[in-house]
Design a protein around this motif. Structure first.
Motif, PDB file in Angstrom:
ATOM      1  N   THR A 422       1.040  -1.493   0.114  1.00  0.00           N
ATOM      2  CA  THR A 422      -0.201   0.301  -0.132  1.00  0.00           C
ATOM      3  C   THR A 422       0.699   0.542  -0.034  1.00  0.00           C
ATOM      4  OG1 THR A 422      -1.994  -1.134   0.933  1.00  0.00           O
ATOM      5  CG2 THR A 422      -1.987   1.650   1.517  1.00  0.00           C
ATOM      6  N   VAL A 423       1.713   1.261   0.663  1.00  0.00           N
ATOM      7  CA  VAL A 423       3.058   2.176   0.533  1.00  0.00           C
ATOM      8  C   VAL A 423       3.516   2.530  -0.582  1.00  0.00           C
ATOM      9  CG1 VAL A 423       5.364   3.110   1.864  1.00  0.00           C
ATOM     10  CG2 VAL A 423       2.718   2.834   3.686  1.00  0.00           C
ATOM     11  N   LEU A 424       4.173   1.326  -1.469  1.00  0.00           N
ATOM     12  CA  LEU A 424       4.348   1.578  -2.461  1.00  0.00           C
ATOM     13  C   LEU A 424       3.788   1.869  -3.374  1.00  0.00           C
ATOM     14  CD1 LEU A 424       7.079  -2.216  -1.955  1.00  0.00           C
ATOM     15  CD2 LEU A 424       7.698   0.523  -1.593  1.00  0.00           C
ATOM     16  N   LEU A 425       2.251   1.744  -2.886  1.00  0.00           N
ATOM     17  CA  LEU A 425       2.087   1.647  -3.962  1.00  0.00           C
ATOM     18  C   LEU A 425       0.984   3.209  -3.617  1.00  0.00           C
ATOM     19  CD1 LEU A 425      -0.366  -1.225  -5.011  1.00  0.00           C
ATOM     20  CD2 LEU A 425       0.907  -0.449  -6.318  1.00  0.00           C
ATOM     21  N   LEU A 426       0.854   4.097  -2.985  1.00  0.00           N
ATOM     22  CA  LEU A 426       0.099   5.552  -2.984  1.00  0.00           C
ATOM     23  C   LEU A 426       1.366   6.068  -2.592  1.00  0.00           C
ATOM     24  CD1 LEU A 426      -2.645   4.184   0.073  1.00  0.00           C
ATOM     25  CD2 LEU A 426      -3.248   5.375  -3.343  1.00  0.00           C
ATOM     26  N   GLY A 427       2.698   5.984  -1.758  1.00  0.00           N
ATOM     27  CA  GLY A 427       3.605   6.961  -1.149  1.00  0.00           C
ATOM     28  C   GLY A 427       3.169   7.822  -2.082  1.00  0.00           C
ATOM     29  N   GLY A 428       3.983   7.695  -3.223  1.00  0.00           N
ATOM     30  CA  GLY A 428       4.813   9.072  -4.280  1.00  0.00           C
ATOM     31  C   GLY A 428       3.416   9.669  -4.464  1.00  0.00           C
ATOM     32  N   ARG A 429       1.943   9.209  -5.244  1.00  0.00           N
ATOM     33  CA  ARG A 429       0.714   9.617  -5.269  1.00  0.00           C
ATOM     34  C   ARG A 429       0.101  10.537  -4.620  1.00  0.00           C
ATOM     35  NH1 ARG A 429      -1.032   8.571 -10.096  1.00  0.00           N
ATOM     36  NH2 ARG A 429      -1.795  10.803 -10.022  1.00  0.00           N
ATOM     37  N   VAL A 430       0.204  10.341  -3.076  1.00  0.00           N
ATOM     38  CA  VAL A 430      -0.117  10.797  -1.988  1.00  0.00           C
ATOM     39  C   VAL A 430       0.342  12.325  -2.001  1.00  0.00           C
ATOM     40  CG1 VAL A 430      -0.917  11.596   0.451  1.00  0.00           C
ATOM     41  CG2 VAL A 430      -1.042   8.737  -0.912  1.00  0.00           C
ATOM     42  N   ALA A 431       1.942  12.030  -2.070  1.00  0.00           N
ATOM     43  CA  ALA A 431       3.423  13.621  -1.502  1.00  0.00           C
ATOM     44  C   ALA A 431       3.224  14.085  -2.391  1.00  0.00           C
ATOM     45  CB  ALA A 431       4.706  12.337  -1.361  1.00  0.00           C
ATOM     46  N   ALA A 432       3.122  13.632  -4.188  1.00  0.00           N
ATOM     47  CA  ALA A 432       2.545  14.592  -5.004  1.00  0.00           C
ATOM     48  C   ALA A 432       1.785  15.006  -4.724  1.00  0.00           C
ATOM     49  CB  ALA A 432       3.164  13.748  -6.385  1.00  0.00           C
ATOM     50  N   SER A 433       0.284  14.231  -4.556  1.00  0.00           N
ATOM     51  CA  SER A 433      -0.911  15.779  -4.417  1.00  0.00           C
ATOM     52  C   SER A 433      -1.111  16.758  -2.645  1.00  0.00           C
ATOM     53  CB  SER A 433      -2.125  15.239  -4.432  1.00  0.00           C
ATOM     54  OG  SER A 433      -3.591  15.301  -3.781  1.00  0.00           O
ATOM     55  N   ALA A 434      -0.527  16.395  -1.700  1.00  0.00           N
ATOM     56  CA  ALA A 434      -0.058  17.066  -1.045  1.00  0.00           C
ATOM     57  C   ALA A 434       1.135  18.131  -0.990  1.00  0.00           C
ATOM     58  CB  ALA A 434       0.650  16.179  -0.080  1.00  0.00           C
ATOM     59  N   ALA A 435       2.252  18.210  -2.136  1.00  0.00           N
ATOM     60  CA  ALA A 435       3.395  19.195  -2.103  1.00  0.00           C
ATOM     61  C   ALA A 435       2.706  20.350  -2.925  1.00  0.00           C
ATOM     62  CB  ALA A 435       4.054  18.617  -2.990  1.00  0.00           C
ATOM     63  N   ALA A 436       1.486  19.813  -4.199  1.00  0.00           N
ATOM     64  CA  ALA A 436       1.180  20.807  -4.748  1.00  0.00           C
ATOM     65  C   ALA A 436       0.525  21.765  -3.929  1.00  0.00           C
ATOM     66  CB  ALA A 436      -0.028  20.013  -5.815  1.00  0.00           C
ATOM     67  N   ILE A 437       0.273  21.121  -1.966  1.00  0.00           N
ATOM     68  CA  ILE A 437      -0.695  22.659  -1.547  1.00  0.00           C
ATOM     69  C   ILE A 437       0.150  22.781  -0.537  1.00  0.00           C
ATOM     70  CG2 ILE A 437      -2.307  22.612   0.127  1.00  0.00           C
ATOM     71  CD1 ILE A 437      -3.210  20.312  -0.487  1.00  0.00           C
ATOM     72  N   SER A 438       1.522  22.295  -0.311  1.00  0.00           N
ATOM     73  CA  SER A 438       2.779  23.431   0.366  1.00  0.00           C
ATOM     74  C   SER A 438       3.758  22.084   0.789  1.00  0.00           C
ATOM     75  CB  SER A 438       2.090  23.785   1.956  1.00  0.00           C
ATOM     76  OG  SER A 438       1.665  23.285   2.505  1.00  0.00           O
ATOM     77  N   ALA A 439       4.818  22.563   0.822  1.00  0.00           N
ATOM     78  CA  ALA A 439       6.055  21.433   1.371  1.00  0.00           C
ATOM     79  C   ALA A 439       5.457  21.414   3.325  1.00  0.00           C
ATOM     80  CB  ALA A 439       6.799  22.248   1.751  1.00  0.00           C
ATOM     81  N   SER A 440       5.127  21.085   3.546  1.00  0.00           N
ATOM     82  CA  SER A 440       4.507  21.006   5.623  1.00  0.00           C
ATOM     83  C   SER A 440       3.069  19.822   4.628  1.00  0.00           C
ATOM     84  CB  SER A 440       4.478  22.186   6.421  1.00  0.00           C
ATOM     85  OG  SER A 440       3.099  22.636   5.517  1.00  0.00           O
ATOM     86  N   GLU A 441       2.410  20.576   3.661  1.00  0.00           N
ATOM     87  CA  GLU A 441       1.635  19.328   4.053  1.00  0.00           C
ATOM     88  C   GLU A 441       1.962  18.105   2.890  1.00  0.00           C
ATOM     89  OE1 GLU A 441      -1.686  19.634   4.378  1.00  0.00           O
ATOM     90  OE2 GLU A 441      -1.279  21.683   5.575  1.00  0.00           O
ATOM     91  N   GLU A 442       3.194  18.221   1.956  1.00  0.00           N
ATOM     92  CA  GLU A 442       3.313  17.098   1.356  1.00  0.00           C
ATOM     93  C   GLU A 442       4.045  15.827   2.834  1.00  0.00           C
ATOM     94  OE1 GLU A 442       7.147  15.753  -1.205  1.00  0.00           O
ATOM     95  OE2 GLU A 442       7.260  17.089  -0.480  1.00  0.00           O
ATOM     96  N   LYS A 443       4.661  16.693   4.104  1.00  0.00           N
ATOM     97  CA  LYS A 443       5.768  15.785   4.927  1.00  0.00           C
ATOM     98  C   LYS A 443       4.247  15.521   6.067  1.00  0.00           C
ATOM     99  CE  LYS A 443       8.195  16.697   9.664  1.00  0.00           C
ATOM    100  NZ  LYS A 443       9.220  18.174   9.990  1.00  0.00           N
ATOM    101  N   LYS A 444       3.482  16.107   5.917  1.00  0.00           N
ATOM    102  CA  LYS A 444       1.860  15.743   6.510  1.00  0.00           C
ATOM    103  C   LYS A 444       1.380  14.662   6.237  1.00  0.00           C
ATOM    104  CE  LYS A 444      -1.875  17.415   8.477  1.00  0.00           C
ATOM    105  NZ  LYS A 444      -3.341  18.682   9.315  1.00  0.00           N
ATOM    106  N   ALA A 445       1.599  14.466   4.567  1.00  0.00           N
ATOM    107  CA  ALA A 445       1.167  13.579   3.937  1.00  0.00           C
ATOM    108  C   ALA A 445       1.278  12.190   4.056  1.00  0.00           C
ATOM    109  CB  ALA A 445       0.741  13.339   2.925  1.00  0.00           C
ATOM    110  N   TRP A 446       3.359  11.662   4.070  1.00  0.00           N
ATOM    111  CA  TRP A 446       4.003  10.935   4.650  1.00  0.00           C
ATOM    112  C   TRP A 446       3.241  10.492   6.308  1.00  0.00           C
ATOM    113  CZ3 TRP A 446       5.993   8.229   1.469  1.00  0.00           C
ATOM    114  CH2 TRP A 446       6.434   8.735  -0.009  1.00  0.00           C
ATOM    115  N   LEU A 447       3.443  11.672   6.778  1.00  0.00           N
ATOM    116  CA  LEU A 447       3.503  10.933   8.388  1.00  0.00           C
ATOM    117  C   LEU A 447       1.605   9.895   8.194  1.00  0.00           C
ATOM    118  CD1 LEU A 447       4.646  13.682  10.278  1.00  0.00           C
ATOM    119  CD2 LEU A 447       6.023  11.609  10.092  1.00  0.00           C
TER     120      LEU A 447
END
Length: 509
Positions: A422-447
Motif C-alpha cells: 500500500t505504501v509503495l503504491l500510494l506513497g508517491g501519489r499522495v505526497a505529490a498531491s500534498a506537495a502541490a499544496i505546500s511542503a509542510s503538507e507533503e511531510k504531513k501526508a507521509w506521516l
C-alpha cells in the motif's frame, strides 16, 4: 499515468493477484510455497509477461531499504545476545500488582522495544515470555497476547526503523529520523495509552477471574521457570527460524556440560590427593575445605575474568546501539548508519560472525526484492494511478474530510493488499498531491501514511506480520501452547484500530 495496453493490464493484474494471495495466505492449498517464493514468483511473472523489462525490475529494488533492514536485524540479534530483551522481559514480572498492571507493563515494554528494534523482532522474542507470565499468574493468555501485538504495531509507527513500511516511507520521503519521531510520537504515546485502556475495559471481568476458576485447569509456572526463559533468535517475521535454532543453541550447552563434568572429575582427583596428604601430615587433623587447590584458584580467576569480559562486551553493544540512535537523530544516512553499527558489533564480538549472521531473515530480504518488482509492475499497468485520480479530489490533506477519506482508503488497502505494498503504491501519489499544496503538507501526508498503514495492522489477525508472529509463536510454545483465534482478535482489533487511528490523526504534526 494512463492505463497501459490491455494485455499488460490483464497479465500484470494476474501476477499481482498471485503475489497478493501468497503474501496473505502463504499456505494456500493450491500453491503452498510461502510468502517469499510467492513474491519472487510475482516478480518473475511481471518480467515474463513483459509488463516491465528486466532492467526496470532490477532498478525497482530499493537497496537503501534493504541495507537499513539488514543493519537493524543484525543490531537486534546482538542486543538479544546481550540480554537486553531479557532485561525488558523481567520488567513484566517485577513487583507486579495484578492483571491490569501486567497489561500496562506489556504495552509499555512492547512499545519501547518495537519503536527502536522493529515490531516483528519484539513479538518473536517476547511472546513466549508473555505466555509464561500469564500462566505464572494463572490468567487467561489472550488479552496479554493482544496487548503485545497491538502495542507493538502502534508503537512501531513512531520511528523509521519500527517496521518495514516506515523504512520505505523514510527512504522515499527523505524525512530525517528526528522529524519522523517528533511528528508521530504524540500520536503513538496517546495511541498506546488508549489501546491499553480499551484492553482493560473490554477484558475487565476476564482479568478479574483466575484461569483455574474458569476452566478448572492450568498449571502455574514458577518464578524460576520464568526467569530462566531462553528467548528465540531475533529473526523478524521469519517464524520458522526461531525453532530451527534450538538445536544450534543446545549444542554448546552439551559441550559445556561435558567439559564441566571433566573438570569436576579432575577437581575431585586433586581434592582426594590433598586429603591423602593431609591424612599423612603429622600436624594433626585439618579441614580439607579450608584448602583450595591451584587448579581451583586458576579456574576461579578465569571465571571472574570471563565474567568481566562478558560485562564489558554487553556494555559495548549497548553503547554502539545508543550511538546508532544518536547518529540517526542527527540526520545521518539511515541505511549506512545501521550497517556501520552492525559491522562495529561484529568486530567487537571478535569471533566468527557466521552464527549471528545466520539468524538474519534473508527470506524477508528476498521477499522485499520480489515485492518491489511486483508492485512496480502493477504500477506500470496504470491501475493504481487511475484509481488515485478518482480519489484525489476527495483526499486532500489540508481538509478534515480529505484526511478522513485518505485514512479510510489506506486502512482498507493495508488490510486487503498489506501495508508495505500500500505504501509503495500510494506513497508517491499522495505526497505529490500534498506537495502541490505546500511542503509542510507533503511531510504531513507521509506521516499520515505511516501512522494509518501501521495502526491498520491491528484491524485483523492478517493485518500485520507481528499479529501472525504472536499467533504462531503462542501456538508452538512448548507446554504453553495457546491458539489466538481470528474472531478473538477481530472483536478487539476493529474498535481499537478505528478509535486509535482517529485520535492519532488529530495529533500528527
Amino acid at each position: 499515468m494512463a492505463l497501459a495496453a490491455t494485455y499488460k493490464v490483464v497479465l500484470g493484474s494476474i501476477a499481482f493477484a498471485i503475489f497478493w494471495v501468497l503474501a496473505v495466505f502463504p499456505a494456500v492449498p493450491l500453491l503452498p510455497i510461502g510468502r517469499t517464493a510467492g513474491s519472487l514468483l510475482g516478480a518473475m511473472l511481471m518480467v515474463l509477461f513483459r509488463v516491465i523489462t528486466p532492467d526496470e525490475a532490477y532498478a525497482a529494488i530499493d537497496l537503501p531499504i534493504l541495507g537499513l533492514l539488514f543493519g537493524t536485524m543484525v543490531v537486534s540479534i546482538y542486543l538479544e545476545r546481550a540480554d537486553m530483551f531479557k532485561y525488558l522481559g523481567k520488567l513484566l514480572s517485577w513487583k507486579s500488582k495484578g492483571a491490569k498492571d501486567l497489561i500496562c507493563r506489556i504495552c509499555l515494554v512492547s512499545a519501547i522495544s518495537s519503536a527502536f528494534f522493529t515490531n516483528d523482532t519484539s513479538c518473536v522474542i517476547l511472546t513466549e515470555f508473555v505466555l509464561k507470565i500469564a500462566r505464572q499468574h494463572n490468567l487467561p493468555p489472550h488479552p496479554f497476547l493482544l496487548a503485545l501485538a497491538s502495542s507493538a504495531n502502534i508503537s512501531s509507527s513512531a520511528t523509521p526503523i519500527g517496521n518495514p513500511q516506515n523504512l520505505v516511507i523514510a527512504v522515499q520521503s527523505k524525512i530525517s529520523f528526528g522529524d519522523f519521531l517528533v511528528g508521530v510520537l504524540p500520536a503513538m504515546l496517546v495511541g498506546v495509552s488508549v489501546n491499553a485502556l480499551m484492553l482493560i475495559i473490554m477484558y475487565w471481568r476476564l482479568l478479574s477471574v483466575h484461569k483455574d476458576e474458569e476452566d478448572g485447569t492450568g498449571e502455574i509456572v514458577g518464578e524460576d521457570d520464568v526467569s530462566s526463559h531462553r528467548f528465540s533468535p531475533a529473526t523478524m517475521s521469519h517464524i520458522s527460524a526461531s525453532n530451527s535454532m534450538d538445536h544450534v543453541q543446545s549444542s554448546p550447552n552439551n559441550i559445556n556440560g561435558s567439559l564441566a563434568t571433566h573438570l569436576d572429575s579432575l577437581r575431585n582427583r586433586v581434592n582426594s590427593g590433598d586429603q591423602l596428604e593431609i591424612q599423612r601430615s603429622p600436624c594433626g587433623s585439618i579441614d580439607s575445605n579450608d584448602i583450595s587447590s591451584p587448579t581451583q584458584i586458576s579456574e576461579d580467576k578465569e571465571s571472574k575474568a570471563e565474567h568481566w569480559k562478558n560485562k564489558m562486551w554487553k556494555l559495548c553493544v549497548y553503547l554502539v546501539t545508543i550511538g546508532m540512535l544518536v547518529a540517526l537523530l542527527m540526520g545521518l544516512n539511515m541505511s549506512w548508519t545501521a550497517i556501520t553499527a552492525s559491522l562495529a558489533l561484529v568486530v567487537l564480538d571478535f569471533k566468527d560472525a557466521r552464527p549471528c549472521l545466520e539468524k538474519v531473515s534473508y527470506s524477508l530480504l528476498l521477499f522485499f526484492c520480489g515485492m518491489f518488482i511486483t508492485v512496480e509492475g502493477f504500477y506500470k499497468t496504470g491501475i493504481p494511478s487511475t484509481l488515485w485520480n478518482f480519489m484525489e479530489p476527495h483526499a486532500k490533506v489540508d481538509r478534515v474530510s480529505g484526511i478522513a477519506v485518505l485514512a479510510v482508503v489506506i486502512l482498507l488497502l493495508s488490510n486487503v493488499a498489506s501495508n508495505v505494498p500500500t505504501v509503495l503504491l500510494l506513497g508517491g501519489r499522495v505526497a505529490a498531491s500534498a506537495a502541490a499544496i505546500s511542503a509542510s503538507e507533503e511531510k504531513k501526508a507521509w506521516l499520515i501514511l505511516a501512522w494509518v498503514s501501521t495502526v491498520a495492522g491491528n484491524l485483523s489477525l492478517l493485518g500485520s506480520a507481528a499479529n501472525l508472529i504472536v499467533c504462531e509463536q503462542a501456538r508452538r510454545a512448548p507446554h504453553l501452547g495457546y491458539t489466538l483465534s481470528f474472531w478473538n482478535h477481530l472483536k478487539f482489533g476493529v474498535p481499537s484500530t478505528l478509535i486509535v487511528t482517529a485520535i492519532g490523526l488529530t495529533l500528527i504534526r
